[in-house]
Design a protein around this motif. Structure first.
Motif, PDB file in Angstrom:
ATOM      1  N   UNK A   1      44.557   3.673  34.787  1.00  0.00           N
ATOM      2  CA  UNK A   1      43.956   2.568  35.540  1.00  0.00           C
ATOM      3  C   UNK A   1      44.951   1.436  35.759  1.00  0.00           C
ATOM      4  N   UNK A   2      45.995   1.372  34.943  1.00  0.00           N
ATOM      5  CA  UNK A   2      46.991   0.303  35.052  1.00  0.00           C
ATOM      6  C   UNK A   2      48.062   0.604  36.099  1.00  0.00           C
ATOM      7  N   UNK A   3      48.038   1.815  36.636  1.00  0.00           N
ATOM      8  CA  UNK A   3      49.124   2.266  37.503  1.00  0.00           C
ATOM      9  C   UNK A   3      48.658   2.457  38.940  1.00  0.00           C
ATOM     10  N   UNK A   4      49.580   2.364  39.903  1.00  0.00           N
ATOM     11  CA  UNK A   4      49.217   2.659  41.293  1.00  0.00           C
ATOM     12  C   UNK A   4      48.911   4.143  41.443  1.00  0.00           C
TER      13      UNK A   4
ATOM     14  N   UNK B   1      54.686   6.752  46.082  1.00  0.00           N
ATOM     15  CA  UNK B   1      55.984   6.908  45.441  1.00  0.00           C
ATOM     16  C   UNK B   1      56.808   5.620  45.406  1.00  0.00           C
ATOM     17  N   UNK B   2      56.238   4.522  45.844  1.00  0.00           N
ATOM     18  CA  UNK B   2      56.942   3.247  45.812  1.00  0.00           C
ATOM     19  C   UNK B   2      56.799   2.645  44.421  1.00  0.00           C
ATOM     20  N   UNK B   3      57.810   2.850  43.566  1.00  0.00           N
ATOM     21  CA  UNK B   3      57.699   2.413  42.182  1.00  0.00           C
ATOM     22  C   UNK B   3      57.723   0.892  42.050  1.00  0.00           C
ATOM     23  N   UNK B   4      58.152   0.187  43.108  1.00  0.00           N
ATOM     24  CA  UNK B   4      58.191  -1.285  43.032  1.00  0.00           C
ATOM     25  C   UNK B   4      56.791  -1.874  42.927  1.00  0.00           C
ATOM     26  N   UNK B   5      55.761  -1.073  43.190  1.00  0.00           N
ATOM     27  CA  UNK B   5      54.384  -1.559  43.107  1.00  0.00           C
ATOM     28  C   UNK B   5      53.861  -1.573  41.669  1.00  0.00           C
ATOM     29  N   UNK B   6      54.725  -1.220  40.717  1.00  0.00           N
ATOM     30  CA  UNK B   6      54.320  -1.327  39.319  1.00  0.00           C
ATOM     31  C   UNK B   6      54.375  -0.050  38.535  1.00  0.00           C
TER      32      UNK B   6
ATOM     33  N   UNK C   1      57.072   2.576  36.175  1.00  0.00           N
ATOM     34  CA  UNK C   1      58.259   2.708  35.329  1.00  0.00           C
ATOM     35  C   UNK C   1      58.593   1.366  34.682  1.00  0.00           C
ATOM     36  N   UNK C   2      59.422   1.416  33.656  1.00  0.00           N
ATOM     37  CA  UNK C   2      59.786   0.196  32.924  1.00  0.00           C
ATOM     38  C   UNK C   2      60.468  -0.829  33.824  1.00  0.00           C
ATOM     39  N   UNK C   3      61.006  -0.387  34.962  1.00  0.00           N
ATOM     40  CA  UNK C   3      61.701  -1.310  35.864  1.00  0.00           C
ATOM     41  C   UNK C   3      60.742  -2.304  36.528  1.00  0.00           C
ATOM     42  N   UNK C   4      59.513  -1.875  36.799  1.00  0.00           N
ATOM     43  CA  UNK C   4      58.605  -2.721  37.593  1.00  0.00           C
ATOM     44  C   UNK C   4      57.248  -2.958  36.938  1.00  0.00           C
ATOM     45  N   UNK C   5      56.908  -2.178  35.912  1.00  0.00           N
ATOM     46  CA  UNK C   5      55.605  -2.367  35.265  1.00  0.00           C
ATOM     47  C   UNK C   5      55.676  -3.566  34.316  1.00  0.00           C
ATOM     48  N   UNK C   6      54.758  -4.516  34.459  1.00  0.00           N
ATOM     49  CA  UNK C   6      54.802  -5.752  33.678  1.00  0.00           C
ATOM     50  C   UNK C   6      53.668  -5.860  32.665  1.00  0.00           C
ATOM     51  N   UNK C   7      52.852  -4.822  32.564  1.00  0.00           N
ATOM     52  CA  UNK C   7      51.742  -4.864  31.622  1.00  0.00           C
ATOM     53  C   UNK C   7      52.154  -4.439  30.221  1.00  0.00           C
ATOM     54  N   UNK C   8      51.166  -4.367  29.354  1.00  0.00           N
ATOM     55  CA  UNK C   8      51.384  -3.964  27.966  1.00  0.00           C
ATOM     56  C   UNK C   8      51.341  -2.444  27.885  1.00  0.00           C
ATOM     57  N   UNK C   9      52.387  -1.833  27.361  1.00  0.00           N
ATOM     58  CA  UNK C   9      52.436  -0.370  27.280  1.00  0.00           C
ATOM     59  C   UNK C   9      52.221   0.081  25.838  1.00  0.00           C
ATOM     60  N   UNK C  10      51.938   1.358  25.684  1.00  0.00           N
ATOM     61  CA  UNK C  10      51.747   1.920  24.348  1.00  0.00           C
ATOM     62  C   UNK C  10      53.099   2.063  23.650  1.00  0.00           C
ATOM     63  N   UNK C  11      54.024   2.771  24.287  1.00  0.00           N
ATOM     64  CA  UNK C  11      55.391   2.896  23.785  1.00  0.00           C
ATOM     65  C   UNK C  11      56.337   2.725  24.968  1.00  0.00           C
TER      66      UNK C  11
END
Length: 539
Positions: A379-382, A387-392, A394-404
């Motif tokens: 639910x946290x991901x596009x 395929x546009x990873x800039x929308x959030x 991978x670690x490069x663009x995701x700004x939320x809280x991750x598990x690991x």
């Protein structure tokens, strides 16, 4: 495309795949070399180095074989070796986690194994004392059970080559198999027999046909009910054929319940095992029925029955180490909150069970790091097809809280970073720092260099990995690390200009143990000159 094709074809040429006969040096290498002792050691080392320690609350690991009196080894992947796609056939017998633990502790520790049984449908594989003499398995190289078969003894009917260790004994499809032997129930009552197959199957007991699904079909499960008496021997015959593609033949049953039944009881002997043992090793995960080429996953959760199983055994014995076998990330949020120790073994190959046992008992200090991010929820991901990873993504663009986070992995020791220095060169930037093993164990650290490019109007990465090095350090050892960053890595693609550019401004150089665990950093002021960043100064 031309560049990619060039590299592939060049590699094939270097391997001699376009040469024939004597011209190809690879035709002279004996197949025995593949499984040689040297290559077996390579496989074992690869399994060791890939293992990632995800959690180790209150230093539960490593286990002390001199103090642990009993271990329950349970879970869907405990007694089998789960291989990934495109695995070859090992020369040695593949080592499961169960076997690895038994080999490691010998007779000094009581090891109790409980075969997997799912509570989703109450079905379990028929095995053990229920086949007192085992089964005669006859494998034919055709679909008609004709000709001279290859014969061996087997303990169950559980044929699924795609999700089992490579087995050189098995003929290639098309094939057919006949299993025969004595069936001896331990409980009197009405049984439900379940035969899962792809293509065709038949099942008879004492000459009476219970299931006849011989006409070709896709994967399906056929069932039949029969009254059986405890201790009585019945003659069982099961037949199966596979024409092509995915092959599976699995015979299970639902045993009549006697007395009061708890939810944990629906998972077979696991409840008894975890109650009587001091420590639990639960080997969970997924397989090629869930993820493979041509089979995408529908979610990132652990299968529901495995998750319930873990929660039920936790109520009985919370002293649990989970070993995960999977080729991708899993949203194991509940597990991370409750289970003391989690080890990610991936699909560790022919000696994976030995490598896992070495990690569990401290013979090897895990140094693997995650090459991807473990998210908490889809639910946290596009959408996956965006395929546009800039929308959030991978670690490069995701700004939320991750598990690991990307690059994450624990160790039995601790590492300290200090004295970051950044020096400019002609085509490289030299990043140096001191790295010390400040703990009691020798171990590997994977030092990672991340860079945040100057802010632009475009969406820019939060940070990007630009270099890393794995280094082994003894307890107390201090080493100067120098990582060279190519300046052409400090650029980005300008879509408007249609080319790579080097932005002017402040570059943040970060050193850390993961993308989220940054230990040192410097802000470097860079001027754009001749398409290269030229000068720096600490800010």
């Amino acid at each position: 495309i031309d560049s990619a094709a060039y590299r592939v074809l060049r590699a094939r040429m270097q391997l001699g795949l376009f040469d024939s006969g004597e011209k190809n040096p690879y035709t002279k290498i004996s197949p025995a070399v593949i499984g040689s002792a040297k290559h077996q050691e390579v496989a074992l080392n690869a399994a060791r180095e890939c293992i990632v320690l995800l959690k180790n609350q209150k230093k539960m690991l490593p286990l002390n074989a001199k103090k642990v009196k009993s271990i329950a080894v349970v879970g869907i992947n405990a007694g089998n070796c789960e291989f990934g796609d495109y695995s070859g056939s090992p020369v040695i017998a593949p080592i499961s986690v169960l076997q690895g633990i038994k080999d490691r502790v010998g007779d000094g520790v009581k090891v109790v194994y409980a075969p997997w049984k799912s509570a989703v449908d109450g079905m379990e594989l028929i095995q053990g004392v229920n086949f007192p003499e085992g089964l005669k398995a006859e494998y034919f190289d055709n679909t008609k059970l004709q000709g001279t078969p290859k014969v061996r003894k087997e303990e169950w009917i559980n044929f699924e080559p795609a999700n089992q260790a490579p087995d050189p004994f098995l003929p290639k499809s098309p094939l057919s198999v006949r299993w025969t032997g004595k069936l001896r129930p331990t409980v009197t009552g009405q049984y439900t027999l379940s035969f899962t197959s792809d293509d065709g199957c038949r099942l008879s007991i004492d000459g009476k046909m219970l299931i006849d699904a011989w006409r070709g079909h896709a994967v399906r499960t056929d069932t039949a009910t029969i009254y059986l008496e405890a201790g009585k021997d019945y003659q069982l015959k099961a037949e199966y054929y596979d024409n092509r593609d995915y092959a599976v033949a699995r015979l299970q049953w639902r045993v009549p319940q006697v007395g009061k039944v708890t939810r944990l009881d629906l998972y077979g002997e696991a409840g008894k095992a975890v109650r009587e043992c001091e420590t639990v090793v639960a080997v969970l995960g997924i397989n090629k029925s869930i993820e493979r080429e041509g089979q995408d996953r529908y979610d990132i959760q652990l299968p529901a029955d495995q998750m319930e199983f873990l929660q039920e055994i936790y109520k009985v014995n919370p002293n649990i180490v989970v070993v995960l076998g999977a080729g991708s990330s899993l949203a194991v949020n509940w597990m991370d909150e409750h289970v003391p120790a989690i080890v990610n073994a991936w699909y560790p190959g022919e000696s994976g069970g030995k490598a896992v046992a070495e990690v569990l008992f401290g013979d090897y200090n895990p140094g693997g790091r995650l090459p991807l991010t473990y998210y908490r929820s889809l639910d946290e991901l596009p959408p996956f097809d965006d395929y546009d990873i800039t929308k959030g993504r991978t670690y490069k663009y995701f700004k939320g809280d991750v598990l690991y986070p990307f690059g994450y992995g624990l160790s039995y020791t601790t590492f300290k970073y200090s004295n970051l220095q950044v020096a400019d060169g002609e085509e490289e930037i030299n990043v140096s720092f001191q790295l010390k093993n400040a703990g009691k164990y020798a171990g590997d650290e994977v030092a990672q260099v991340y860079v945040k490019l100057p802010e632009r109007d475009e969406v820019m990465p939060v940070k990007e990995l630009k270099g890393f090095e794995r280094v082994a350090l003894k307890s107390g050892e201090n080493k100067k690390m120098t990582l060279k960053l190519r300046k052409d890595l400090l650029r980005y693609w300008d879509e408007a200009k249609g080319k790579f550019v080097y932005p002017s401004g402040d570059y943040t150089i970060m050193i850390g143990a993961s993308s989220a665990d940054i230990r040192l950093q410097k802000v470097v002021s860079v001027l754009q000159k001749d398409n290269y960043p030229m000068s720096h100064s600490e800010k």
